[in-house]
Design a protein around this motif. Structure first.
Motif, PDB file in Angstrom:
ATOM      1  N   ILE A 147       0.824  -1.197   0.000  1.00 36.24           N
ATOM      2  CA  ILE A 147       0.000   0.000   0.000  1.00 36.24           C
ATOM      3  C   ILE A 147       0.868   1.261   0.000  1.00 36.24           C
ATOM      4  O   ILE A 147       0.502   2.260  -0.584  1.00 36.24           O
ATOM      5  CB  ILE A 147      -1.005  -0.016   1.175  1.00 36.24           C
ATOM      6  N   GLN A 148       2.043   1.171   0.664  1.00 40.52           N
ATOM      7  CA  GLN A 148       2.933   2.338   0.698  1.00 40.52           C
ATOM      8  C   GLN A 148       3.409   2.705  -0.702  1.00 40.52           C
ATOM      9  O   GLN A 148       3.493   3.886  -1.043  1.00 40.52           O
ATOM     10  CB  GLN A 148       4.127   2.078   1.626  1.00 40.52           C
ATOM     11  N   GLN A 149       3.707   1.709  -1.504  1.00 43.41           N
ATOM     12  CA  GLN A 149       4.140   1.968  -2.881  1.00 43.41           C
ATOM     13  C   GLN A 149       3.011   2.630  -3.671  1.00 43.41           C
ATOM     14  O   GLN A 149       3.250   3.567  -4.448  1.00 43.41           O
ATOM     15  CB  GLN A 149       4.568   0.654  -3.539  1.00 43.41           C
ATOM     16  N   PHE A 150       1.792   2.170  -3.483  1.00 46.41           N
ATOM     17  CA  PHE A 150       0.640   2.745  -4.158  1.00 46.41           C
ATOM     18  C   PHE A 150       0.434   4.200  -3.734  1.00 46.41           C
ATOM     19  O   PHE A 150       0.238   5.081  -4.570  1.00 46.41           O
ATOM     20  CB  PHE A 150      -0.600   1.900  -3.861  1.00 46.41           C
ATOM     21  N   VAL A 151       0.524   4.458  -2.448  1.00 41.49           N
ATOM     22  CA  VAL A 151       0.360   5.821  -1.927  1.00 41.49           C
ATOM     23  C   VAL A 151       1.462   6.728  -2.474  1.00 41.49           C
ATOM     24  O   VAL A 151       1.199   7.868  -2.866  1.00 41.49           O
ATOM     25  CB  VAL A 151       0.332   5.830  -0.387  1.00 41.49           C
ATOM     26  N   ARG A 152       2.695   6.227  -2.534  1.00 47.68           N
ATOM     27  CA  ARG A 152       3.796   7.032  -3.091  1.00 47.68           C
ATOM     28  C   ARG A 152       3.534   7.379  -4.550  1.00 47.68           C
ATOM     29  O   ARG A 152       3.771   8.501  -4.985  1.00 47.68           O
ATOM     30  CB  ARG A 152       5.132   6.298  -2.955  1.00 47.68           C
ATOM     31  N   LEU A 153       3.033   6.417  -5.310  1.00 48.62           N
ATOM     32  CA  LEU A 153       2.726   6.647  -6.712  1.00 48.62           C
ATOM     33  C   LEU A 153       1.641   7.715  -6.859  1.00 48.62           C
ATOM     34  O   LEU A 153       1.770   8.643  -7.676  1.00 48.62           O
ATOM     35  CB  LEU A 153       2.269   5.348  -7.362  1.00 48.62           C
ATOM     36  N   LEU A 154       0.605   7.624  -6.049  1.00 48.83           N
ATOM     37  CA  LEU A 154      -0.460   8.627  -6.090  1.00 48.83           C
ATOM     38  C   LEU A 154       0.067   9.997  -5.664  1.00 48.83           C
ATOM     39  O   LEU A 154      -0.249  11.016  -6.292  1.00 48.83           O
ATOM     40  CB  LEU A 154      -1.616   8.205  -5.184  1.00 48.83           C
ATOM     41  N   SER A 155       0.864  10.014  -4.619  1.00 55.67           N
ATOM     42  CA  SER A 155       1.414  11.274  -4.118  1.00 55.67           C
ATOM     43  C   SER A 155       2.350  11.912  -5.128  1.00 55.67           C
ATOM     44  O   SER A 155       2.362  13.134  -5.293  1.00 55.67           O
ATOM     45  CB  SER A 155       2.138  11.045  -2.795  1.00 55.67           C
ATOM     46  N   GLN A 156       3.151  11.099  -5.814  1.00 49.85           N
ATOM     47  CA  GLN A 156       4.058  11.616  -6.841  1.00 49.85           C
ATOM     48  C   GLN A 156       3.290  12.397  -7.897  1.00 49.85           C
ATOM     49  O   GLN A 156       3.787  13.378  -8.441  1.00 49.85           O
ATOM     50  CB  GLN A 156       4.819  10.465  -7.503  1.00 49.85           C
ATOM     51  N   HIS A 157       2.069  11.991  -8.156  1.00 47.97           N
ATOM     52  CA  HIS A 157       1.260  12.660  -9.177  1.00 47.97           C
ATOM     53  C   HIS A 157       0.187  13.548  -8.554  1.00 47.97           C
ATOM     54  O   HIS A 157      -0.796  13.893  -9.215  1.00 47.97           O
ATOM     55  CB  HIS A 157       0.662  11.626 -10.127  1.00 47.97           C
ATOM     56  N   ALA A 158       0.405  13.936  -7.307  1.00 50.49           N
ATOM     57  CA  ALA A 158      -0.441  14.911  -6.603  1.00 50.49           C
ATOM     58  C   ALA A 158      -1.920  14.546  -6.619  1.00 50.49           C
ATOM     59  O   ALA A 158      -2.783  15.397  -6.795  1.00 50.49           O
ATOM     60  CB  ALA A 158      -0.212  16.311  -7.159  1.00 50.49           C
ATOM     61  N   THR A 159      -2.212  13.268  -6.426  1.00 52.24           N
ATOM     62  CA  THR A 159      -3.592  12.796  -6.445  1.00 52.24           C
ATOM     63  C   THR A 159      -4.307  13.198  -5.164  1.00 52.24           C
ATOM     64  O   THR A 159      -3.820  12.956  -4.066  1.00 52.24           O
ATOM     65  CB  THR A 159      -3.622  11.255  -6.597  1.00 52.24           C
ATOM     66  N   ASP A 160      -5.471  13.815  -5.328  1.00 48.88           N
ATOM     67  CA  ASP A 160      -6.305  14.218  -4.195  1.00 48.88           C
ATOM     68  C   ASP A 160      -7.403  13.209  -3.894  1.00 48.88           C
ATOM     69  O   ASP A 160      -7.819  13.048  -2.750  1.00 48.88           O
ATOM     70  CB  ASP A 160      -6.987  15.564  -4.481  1.00 48.88           C
ATOM     71  N   VAL A 161      -7.916  12.565  -4.958  1.00 50.23           N
ATOM     72  CA  VAL A 161      -9.066  11.673  -4.834  1.00 50.23           C
ATOM     73  C   VAL A 161      -8.820  10.415  -5.652  1.00 50.23           C
ATOM     74  O   VAL A 161      -8.410  10.502  -6.816  1.00 50.23           O
ATOM     75  CB  VAL A 161     -10.366  12.341  -5.360  1.00 50.23           C
ATOM     76  N   VAL A 162      -9.091   9.250  -5.065  1.00 47.32           N
ATOM     77  CA  VAL A 162      -9.080   7.987  -5.795  1.00 47.32           C
ATOM     78  C   VAL A 162     -10.518   7.526  -5.929  1.00 47.32           C
ATOM     79  O   VAL A 162     -11.218   7.360  -4.930  1.00 47.32           O
ATOM     80  CB  VAL A 162      -8.238   6.909  -5.080  1.00 47.32           C
ATOM     81  N   CYS A 163     -10.946   7.351  -7.170  1.00 44.42           N
ATOM     82  CA  CYS A 163     -12.267   6.795  -7.453  1.00 44.42           C
ATOM     83  C   CYS A 163     -12.061   5.328  -7.830  1.00 44.42           C
ATOM     84  O   CYS A 163     -11.468   5.025  -8.868  1.00 44.42           O
ATOM     85  CB  CYS A 163     -12.942   7.542  -8.590  1.00 44.42           C
ATOM     86  N   ASP A 164     -12.509   4.448  -6.968  1.00 44.93           N
ATOM     87  CA  ASP A 164     -12.368   3.009  -7.160  1.00 44.93           C
ATOM     88  C   ASP A 164     -13.510   2.542  -8.055  1.00 44.93           C
ATOM     89  O   ASP A 164     -14.671   2.630  -7.680  1.00 44.93           O
ATOM     90  CB  ASP A 164     -12.422   2.323  -5.790  1.00 44.93           C
ATOM     91  N   VAL A 165     -13.171   2.048  -9.251  1.00 47.91           N
ATOM     92  CA  VAL A 165     -14.187   1.608 -10.200  1.00 47.91           C
ATOM     93  C   VAL A 165     -14.149   0.087 -10.392  1.00 47.91           C
ATOM     94  O   VAL A 165     -14.643  -0.426 -11.391  1.00 47.91           O
ATOM     95  CB  VAL A 165     -14.067   2.355 -11.552  1.00 47.91           C
TER      96      VAL A 165
END
Length: 190
Positions: free
Chosen positions: A1-19
């Motif tokens: 999960i830490q790797q996923f969060v780092r990836l999202l943070s690297q791209h300044a993601t504010d919201v994850v929409c789980d589809v």
């Protein structure tokens, strides 16, 4: 999960929409809907589960054509329109990532259905790759056409080539209700 969060943070993601239609993973329980939502919120990222509107496994029997989910029928549905409108409203002021289960977004309805619709509505779509790079939707389509070995006809347009690519990929990846372990009346763990 830490790797996923780092990836999202690297791209300044504010919201994850789980589809994901089935928001659970046998191999990675940290990606179960509840655990994922908790982890993302802990890191300041909002989590929204949008399966009923934007999941690939439609529960609407009118959207099943020739034994598979028809993306064109799904795109005409009211839940889909509401889900896309919700994503666009969020994206107007925040950086939104759509999340599903496939590693390559070309093998997922995120690209073939959702991104196609968002781009048609004037949204800019960038795909986050496992290399941490971004791929524009236009570049993704060029890769899809090459992957499918499609070539433009002498008198055909780029638009016709892309329609053929979308159609062929949809035929490859669209959900088929006869797939085991799925109940169309309720979302459950597959």
């Amino acid at each position: 999960i830490q790797q996923f969060v780092r990836l999202l943070s690297q791209h300044a993601t504010d919201v994850v929409c789980d589809v994901r239609s089935v928001p659970y993973s046998k191999a990675n329980p940290q990606f179960h809907r509840e655990e994922l939502g908790f982890s993302l919120r802990k890191h300041g990222i909002q989590y929204l589960f949008l399966d009923a509107a934007l999941g690939a496994r439609t529960r609407d029997p009118n959207c099943i054509v020739d034994g598979r989910a028809s993306f064109s029928e799904v795109a005409k549905s009211e839940p889909f329109a509401r889900g896309i409108a919700q994503v666009q409203a969020l994206a107007a002021s925040r950086r939104v990532a759509l999340m599903c289960a496939e590693k390559d977004h070309l093998d997922c309805h995120r690209t073939i259905l959702l991104s196609r619709c968002l781009v048609a509505n004037g949204c800019s779509v960038q795909h986050i790759l496992d290399t941490r790079d971004l791929e524009s939707h236009d570049d993704a389509l060029v890769r899809l056409v090459a992957q499918l070995n499609l070539t433009p006809s002498l008198f055909g347009s780029r638009k016709e080539l892309l329609i053929a690519a979308y159609r062929r990929q949809e035929e490859r990846i669209a959900w088929r209700p006869e797939m085991p372990n799925y109940d169309m009346t309720a979302s459950g763990v597959a």
